[in-house]
Motif scaffolding. Structure first.
Motif, mmCIF file in Angstrom:
data_model
loop_
_atom_site.group_PDB
_atom_site.id
_atom_site.type_symbol
_atom_site.label_atom_id
_atom_site.label_comp_id
_atom_site.label_asym_id
_atom_site.label_seq_id
_atom_site.Cartn_x
_atom_site.Cartn_y
_atom_site.Cartn_z
ATOM 1 N N UNK A 1 0.625 -1.238 -0.044
ATOM 2 C CA UNK A 1 0.062 -0.073 0.075
ATOM 3 C C UNK A 1 0.928 1.389 0.004
ATOM 4 N N UNK A 2 1.564 1.367 -1.139
ATOM 5 C CA UNK A 2 2.523 2.522 -1.331
ATOM 6 C C UNK A 2 2.593 2.903 -2.696
ATOM 7 N N UNK A 3 3.190 3.915 -3.072
ATOM 8 C CA UNK A 3 3.301 4.331 -4.381
ATOM 9 C C UNK A 3 4.938 3.890 -4.778
ATOM 10 N N UNK A 4 4.763 3.203 -5.989
ATOM 11 C CA UNK A 4 6.021 2.760 -6.520
ATOM 12 C C UNK A 4 6.275 3.115 -8.045
ATOM 13 N N UNK A 5 7.280 3.629 -8.392
ATOM 14 C CA UNK A 5 7.373 4.016 -9.626
ATOM 15 C C UNK A 5 6.665 4.968 -9.968
ATOM 16 N N UNK A 6 6.179 5.803 -9.137
ATOM 17 C CA UNK A 6 5.198 6.877 -9.558
ATOM 18 C C UNK A 6 3.755 6.346 -9.725
ATOM 19 N N UNK A 7 3.538 5.307 -9.211
ATOM 20 C CA UNK A 7 2.247 4.613 -9.305
ATOM 21 C C UNK A 7 1.454 4.185 -8.281
ATOM 22 N N UNK A 8 0.404 4.646 -7.805
ATOM 23 C CA UNK A 8 -0.248 4.275 -6.668
ATOM 24 C C UNK A 8 -0.684 2.781 -6.806
ATOM 25 N N UNK A 9 -1.199 1.909 -5.691
ATOM 26 C CA UNK A 9 -1.340 0.434 -6.043
ATOM 27 C C UNK A 9 -2.527 0.224 -7.064
ATOM 28 N N UNK A 10 -3.643 1.150 -7.042
ATOM 29 C CA UNK A 10 -4.509 0.672 -8.072
ATOM 30 C C UNK A 10 -4.279 0.978 -9.483
ATOM 31 N N UNK A 11 -2.987 2.129 -9.779
ATOM 32 C CA UNK A 11 -2.411 2.151 -10.728
ATOM 33 C C UNK A 11 -1.693 1.060 -11.232
ATOM 34 N N UNK A 12 -0.925 0.501 -10.349
ATOM 35 C CA UNK A 12 0.016 -0.620 -10.686
ATOM 36 C C UNK A 12 -0.921 -2.078 -10.992
ATOM 37 N N UNK A 13 -2.026 -2.157 -10.218
ATOM 38 C CA UNK A 13 -3.111 -3.187 -10.505
ATOM 39 C C UNK A 13 -3.533 -3.009 -12.148
ATOM 40 N N UNK A 14 -4.104 -1.708 -12.521
ATOM 41 C CA UNK A 14 -4.670 -1.341 -13.482
ATOM 42 C C UNK A 14 -3.673 -1.740 -14.679
ATOM 43 N N UNK A 15 -2.355 -1.428 -14.547
ATOM 44 C CA UNK A 15 -1.503 -1.531 -15.702
ATOM 45 C C UNK A 15 -1.018 -3.081 -15.844
ATOM 46 N N UNK A 16 -1.227 -3.730 -15.047
ATOM 47 C CA UNK A 16 -0.558 -5.188 -15.148
ATOM 48 C C UNK A 16 -1.606 -6.569 -14.900
ATOM 49 N N UNK A 17 -2.850 -6.228 -14.279
ATOM 50 C CA UNK A 17 -3.459 -7.153 -13.796
ATOM 51 C C UNK A 17 -4.903 -7.331 -14.100
ATOM 52 N N UNK A 18 -5.013 -7.114 -15.610
ATOM 53 C CA UNK A 18 -6.551 -6.847 -16.216
ATOM 54 C C UNK A 18 -6.855 -8.012 -17.140
ATOM 55 N N UNK A 19 -7.256 -8.952 -16.741
ATOM 56 C CA UNK A 19 -7.929 -9.712 -17.916
ATOM 57 C C UNK A 19 -9.056 -9.547 -18.593
ATOM 58 N N UNK A 20 -9.335 -10.259 -19.685
ATOM 59 C CA UNK A 20 -10.728 -10.195 -20.116
ATOM 60 C C UNK A 20 -11.769 -10.962 -19.459
ATOM 61 N N UNK A 21 -13.183 -10.706 -19.573
ATOM 62 C CA UNK A 21 -14.011 -11.339 -18.782
ATOM 63 C C UNK A 21 -13.883 -12.838 -18.781
#
Length: 371
Positions: free
Chosen positions: A288-308
């Motif tokens: 729960x911290x900012x890494x590489x200028x991305x908040x946790x939900x930003x990191x989630x959005x960038x890498x953890x989004x499969x299709x339905x």
């Protein structure tokens, strides 16, 4: 698909719980048959060999009829064409590359539905270099829109932290009103999106309140199943994968109430598209911290989004049903960033992957029908 007068003017694992959202408008499967389907160009491919021409070929072969064109894809294709990196502000070269992309799209019977993602426009101090550069960038992107043949610009609610930007609502609205007016001169539209890690507008209701205040006929919403459920239901920093400031039953009630409000208060004509993706429940949870200028939900959005239906857990059908209950029958666009459940990469062949995305989109539409 029947367009409104406004659209005519400006067109070119956590278990899934059943929603108790009431209906403003029934959703028949037949009414969903003509929904146009798009695919974000940046959200397919898993390596340097998956070039833009090959991605467009896979998207078209799967049956999608349009793309969201990603600005980084233009720069990457420019490097492929010329062997040299192109500056993101070298618009004469960028426009030349965009013209070649238009030809590629035409050859694959694809239109460019939207140019994206325009970020960090609003909230900069007046007279600042950052604000001047943001609006100069907007002018350059409008030239790209002209070349690729789209009338729609996606703007994500800024994620630059305070105090660099102001979260004063009047400042935000004034900036978006100015951009809307600049776009209107070309009969272009602004699709404003809540990013679930945004500094000032992380939810659908926050961006809707801003769009209402902007009060321009060419300013509407880019809604997203992930961004909506990811801001109001899920949390990548908890073991449960859920927001934990309330009990699960209260979370369900709160989320249902939000979807009910969306379904009954947002006019269909103010929704320009719905982006479709799910999310993996991250295990172990993200710090729960900012890494590489991305908040946790930003990191989630960038890498953890499969299709339905490919490993996610968010109540994305509930979001789509709420949107459809408004009467919206416009673009559904697949925008997925699937680096696997661990976020460390996923290998696949684009042709079968795009076909699966279409199959799952059709299943998604079927599951969203209420009669």
């Amino acid at each position: 698909m029947v367009l409104s007068s406004e659209q005519q003017l400006f067109s070119p694992a956590v278990p899934r719980l059943q929603s108790s959202t009431t209906t403003k408008m029934p959703i028949s499967r037949a009414s969903l048959n003509d929904i146009p389907l798009s695919y974000a160009s940046c959200s397919i491919g898993c390596g340097p060999k998956d070039t833009l021409p090959r991605r467009l070929e896979a998207i078209s072969a799967a049956g999608f009829t349009a793309i969201e064109l990603s600005f980084p894809d233009i720069l990457d294709y420019g490097l492929q064409l010329t062997g040299e990196s192109i500056s993101p502000v070298d618009y004469p070269k960028i426009i030349s590359v965009a013209a070649e992309i238009r030809k590629l799209c035409d050859s694959h019977r694809l239109s460019v539905m939207m140019l994206q993602p325009f970020s960090n426009l609003e909230g900069w101090p007046k007279g600042s270099t950052d604000r001047e550069e943001a609006f100069a960038r907007a002018t350059g992107w409008m030239e790209i829109m002209n070349v690729v043949g789209t009338d729609l610009l996606q703007v994500g609610a800024t994620d630059t932290p305070e105090p660099a930007i102001s979260c004063d609502r009047e400042v935000i609205v004034a900036d978006l009103r100015l951009l809307s007016d600049l776009l209107a001169k070309r009969k272009y539209r602004l699709a404003y999106e809540n990013w679930c890690w945004s500094t000032h507008a992380a939810t659908w209701k926050a961006v809707w309140e801003i769009v209402k205040a902007v009060d321009r006929p060419n300013c509407g919403l880019c809604l997203d199943t992930f961004q909506t459920a990811g801001s109001e239901w899920g949390d990548p920093t908890t073991t449960s994968g859920l927001i934990e400031d309330v009990s699960q039953s209260d979370l369900r009630k709160r989320f249902d109430a939000s979807m009910q409000e969306l379904a009954t208060t947002v006019p269909a004509e103010k929704i320009y598209l719905l982006q479709i993706s799910d999310a993996y429940k991250v295990s172990p949870p993200l710090e729960n911290k900012t890494l590489n200028e991305l908040r946790p939900r930003g990191r989630w959005s960038h890498d953890y989004r499969p299709m339905p239906y490919d490993g996610g857990y968010l109540p994305i059908e509930d979001v789509a049903k709420a949107v459809l209950k408004t009467g919206f029958r416009g673009w559904f666009s697949m925008e997925i960033f699937d680096s696997g459940p661990k976020g460390d990469g996923k290998k696949y062949d684009m042709g079968p992957f795009a076909k699966k995305a279409m199959d799952n989109m059709q299943q998604f539409l079927t599951n969203c029908a209420t009669e």
